[in-house]
Scaffold this motif. Structure first.
Motif, PDB file in Angstrom:
ATOM      1  N   CYS A  20       0.848  -1.196   0.000  1.00  0.00           N
ATOM      2  CA  CYS A  20       0.000   0.000   0.000  1.00  0.00           C
ATOM      3  C   CYS A  20       0.885   1.248   0.000  1.00  0.00           C
ATOM      4  O   CYS A  20       1.764   1.384   0.842  1.00  0.00           O
ATOM      5  CB  CYS A  20      -0.904  -0.015   1.227  1.00  0.00           C
ATOM      6  N   CYS A  23       0.151   3.429   3.536  1.00  0.00           N
ATOM      7  CA  CYS A  23       0.560   3.019   4.880  1.00  0.00           C
ATOM      8  C   CYS A  23       1.637   1.937   4.867  1.00  0.00           C
ATOM      9  O   CYS A  23       2.162   1.575   5.910  1.00  0.00           O
ATOM     10  CB  CYS A  23      -0.648   2.549   5.678  1.00  0.00           C
ATOM     11  N   CYS A  34      -6.895  -1.487   0.619  1.00  0.00           N
ATOM     12  CA  CYS A  34      -5.966  -1.818   1.704  1.00  0.00           C
ATOM     13  C   CYS A  34      -6.748  -2.198   2.954  1.00  0.00           C
ATOM     14  O   CYS A  34      -7.614  -1.460   3.400  1.00  0.00           O
ATOM     15  CB  CYS A  34      -5.044  -0.633   1.986  1.00  0.00           C
ATOM     16  N   CYS A  37      -5.736   0.638   5.834  1.00  0.00           N
ATOM     17  CA  CYS A  37      -6.108   2.054   5.812  1.00  0.00           C
ATOM     18  C   CYS A  37      -7.209   2.375   4.807  1.00  0.00           C
ATOM     19  O   CYS A  37      -7.698   3.498   4.749  1.00  0.00           O
ATOM     20  CB  CYS A  37      -4.892   2.932   5.526  1.00  0.00           C
ATOM     21  N   GLU A  39      -7.033   2.471   1.544  1.00  0.00           N
ATOM     22  CA  GLU A  39      -6.560   3.026   0.278  1.00  0.00           C
ATOM     23  C   GLU A  39      -6.967   2.118  -0.877  1.00  0.00           C
ATOM     24  O   GLU A  39      -6.870   0.901  -0.769  1.00  0.00           O
ATOM     25  CB  GLU A  39      -5.024   3.157   0.320  1.00  0.00           C
TER      26      GLU A  39
HETATM   27 ZN   LIG Z   1      -2.876   1.149   3.471  1.00  0.00          ZN
END
Ligand SMILES: [Zn+2]
Length: 132
Positions: A20, A23, A34, A37, A39
Protein backbone atom coordinates in the motif's frame (compact mmCIF):
# COMPACT_ATOMS: atom_id res chain seq x y z
CA UNK A 1 23.39 -18.41 -37.91
CA UNK A 2 24.44 -17.08 -34.52
CA UNK A 3 21.80 -16.53 -31.91
CA UNK A 4 22.59 -14.21 -29.02
CA UNK A 5 20.88 -15.94 -26.10
CA UNK A 6 21.79 -13.11 -23.76
CA UNK A 7 18.95 -11.15 -25.32
CA UNK A 8 16.43 -13.60 -23.97
CA UNK A 9 15.32 -13.49 -20.38
CA UNK A 10 14.89 -16.99 -19.01
CA UNK A 11 11.26 -17.49 -18.07
CA UNK A 12 10.96 -17.20 -14.33
CA UNK A 13 7.50 -16.89 -12.88
CA UNK A 14 7.31 -14.62 -9.87
CA UNK A 15 4.47 -14.10 -7.46
CA UNK A 16 4.11 -10.63 -6.06
CA UNK A 17 2.55 -9.18 -2.99
CA UNK A 18 1.54 -5.54 -3.20
CA UNK A 19 2.50 -2.71 -0.90
CA UNK A 20 0.00 0.00 0.00
CA UNK A 21 1.52 3.34 -1.06
CA UNK A 22 -0.21 5.12 1.81
CA UNK A 23 0.56 3.02 4.88
CA UNK A 24 3.05 0.43 3.61
CA UNK A 25 0.94 -2.63 4.46
CA UNK A 26 1.87 -5.72 2.43
CA UNK A 27 -0.92 -7.92 1.17
CA UNK A 28 -1.37 -11.00 -0.97
CA UNK A 29 -3.33 -11.76 -3.03
CA UNK A 30 -3.50 -8.16 -4.20
CA UNK A 31 -6.60 -6.59 -2.62
CA UNK A 32 -8.71 -3.88 -4.21
CA UNK A 33 -8.69 -1.95 -0.95
CA UNK A 34 -5.97 -1.82 1.70
CA UNK A 35 -7.13 -3.82 4.71
CA UNK A 36 -5.28 -1.47 7.01
CA UNK A 37 -6.11 2.05 5.81
CA UNK A 38 -8.74 1.63 3.09
CA UNK A 39 -6.56 3.03 0.28
CA UNK A 40 -7.91 1.90 -3.08
CA UNK A 41 -5.85 -0.01 -5.60
CA UNK A 42 -6.27 0.48 -9.32
CA UNK A 43 -4.62 -2.39 -11.23
CA UNK A 44 -4.43 -0.26 -14.38
CA UNK A 45 -2.74 2.56 -12.51
CA UNK A 46 -4.96 5.00 -14.40
CA UNK A 47 -6.92 6.51 -11.52
CA UNK A 48 -4.91 5.70 -8.45
CA UNK A 49 -1.16 5.42 -8.16
CA UNK A 50 0.23 1.94 -8.75
CA UNK A 51 1.06 -0.14 -5.73
CA UNK A 52 4.61 -1.34 -5.42
CA UNK A 53 5.04 -5.03 -6.22
CA UNK A 54 7.07 -7.06 -3.75
CA UNK A 55 8.28 -10.47 -4.91
CA UNK A 56 7.26 -13.20 -2.50
CA UNK A 57 9.87 -15.88 -2.10
CA UNK A 58 12.36 -17.21 0.36
CA UNK A 59 11.91 -18.50 3.87
CA UNK A 60 8.52 -19.39 5.22
CA UNK A 61 6.94 -21.58 7.87
CA UNK A 62 4.33 -24.27 7.30
CA UNK A 63 1.09 -23.50 9.11
CA UNK A 64 -1.02 -26.30 7.75
CA UNK A 65 -1.40 -28.62 4.81
CA UNK A 66 -3.84 -30.84 3.00
CA UNK A 67 -3.90 -33.60 0.41
CA UNK A 68 -6.08 -33.04 -2.59
CA UNK A 69 -7.23 -36.16 -4.41
CA UNK A 70 -9.89 -34.90 -6.80
CA UNK A 71 -7.58 -33.49 -9.43
CA UNK A 72 -8.67 -32.04 -12.74
CA UNK A 73 -7.84 -33.86 -15.93
CA UNK A 74 -4.34 -33.13 -17.18
CA UNK A 75 -2.53 -33.69 -13.91
CA UNK A 76 -0.74 -37.03 -13.95
CA UNK A 77 -0.63 -37.56 -10.23
CA UNK A 78 -2.81 -39.36 -7.67
CA UNK A 79 -2.88 -36.40 -5.34
CA UNK A 80 -1.25 -33.06 -4.72
CA UNK A 81 -0.18 -31.58 -1.44
CA UNK A 82 -1.10 -28.01 -0.68
CA UNK A 83 0.30 -26.02 2.19
CA UNK A 84 -0.45 -22.75 3.92
CA UNK A 85 2.70 -20.89 4.90
CA UNK A 86 3.63 -17.70 6.65
CA UNK A 87 6.46 -15.61 5.23
CA UNK A 88 8.95 -13.70 7.36
CA UNK A 89 7.04 -10.50 6.59
CA UNK A 90 3.89 -12.00 8.09
CA UNK A 91 2.05 -12.66 4.85
CA UNK A 92 0.33 -15.99 4.35
CA UNK A 93 -0.07 -17.85 1.12
CA UNK A 94 -1.30 -21.17 -0.24
CA UNK A 95 0.77 -23.20 -2.66
CA UNK A 96 1.99 -26.58 -3.82
CA UNK A 97 3.91 -28.51 -1.22
CA UNK A 98 6.74 -30.76 -2.41
CA UNK A 99 7.46 -32.27 1.00
CA UNK A 100 6.58 -35.96 1.35
CA UNK A 101 5.89 -35.85 5.09
CA UNK A 102 4.94 -32.31 6.02
CA UNK A 103 4.96 -31.22 9.64
CA UNK A 104 3.23 -28.14 10.93
CA UNK A 105 5.78 -25.48 11.85
CA UNK A 106 8.57 -26.78 9.61
CA UNK A 107 10.81 -24.30 7.81
CA UNK A 108 10.31 -24.16 4.06
CA UNK A 109 11.59 -22.21 1.10
CA UNK A 110 9.13 -20.75 -1.35
CA UNK A 111 9.74 -20.30 -5.03
CA UNK A 112 7.36 -19.31 -7.77
CA UNK A 113 6.57 -21.87 -10.41
CA UNK A 114 3.91 -23.05 -12.78
CA UNK A 115 1.32 -24.69 -10.60
CA UNK A 116 -1.09 -25.93 -13.24
CA UNK A 117 -0.11 -28.59 -15.69
CA UNK A 118 -3.04 -28.21 -18.04
CA UNK A 119 -1.87 -27.00 -21.47
CA UNK A 120 -2.77 -23.38 -22.04
CA UNK A 121 -3.56 -22.77 -18.40
CA UNK A 122 -0.15 -22.30 -16.85
CA UNK A 123 -0.44 -20.15 -13.78
CA UNK A 124 2.37 -18.79 -11.68
CA UNK A 125 1.96 -19.74 -8.06
CA UNK A 126 3.86 -20.83 -5.01
CA UNK A 127 5.85 -24.00 -4.63
CA UNK A 128 7.11 -24.84 -1.16
CA UNK A 129 10.03 -27.16 -0.49
CA UNK A 130 12.38 -28.04 2.35
CA UNK A 131 15.10 -25.45 2.96
CA UNK A 132 18.62 -26.26 1.83
ZN1 LIG B 1 -2.88 1.15 3.47
Amino acid sequence: MDIDFSQYEPFKPVVYAVKCPKCGTLDYPAPMICKNCGERRDPSGAIFSAWEKVPLDGKCKLLGWTKLYALPEGIEKKYLLFGVVEFENGLRAIGRLLVEEPKTGMELVSTAGLVREIPGEDVAGFIFDIAG
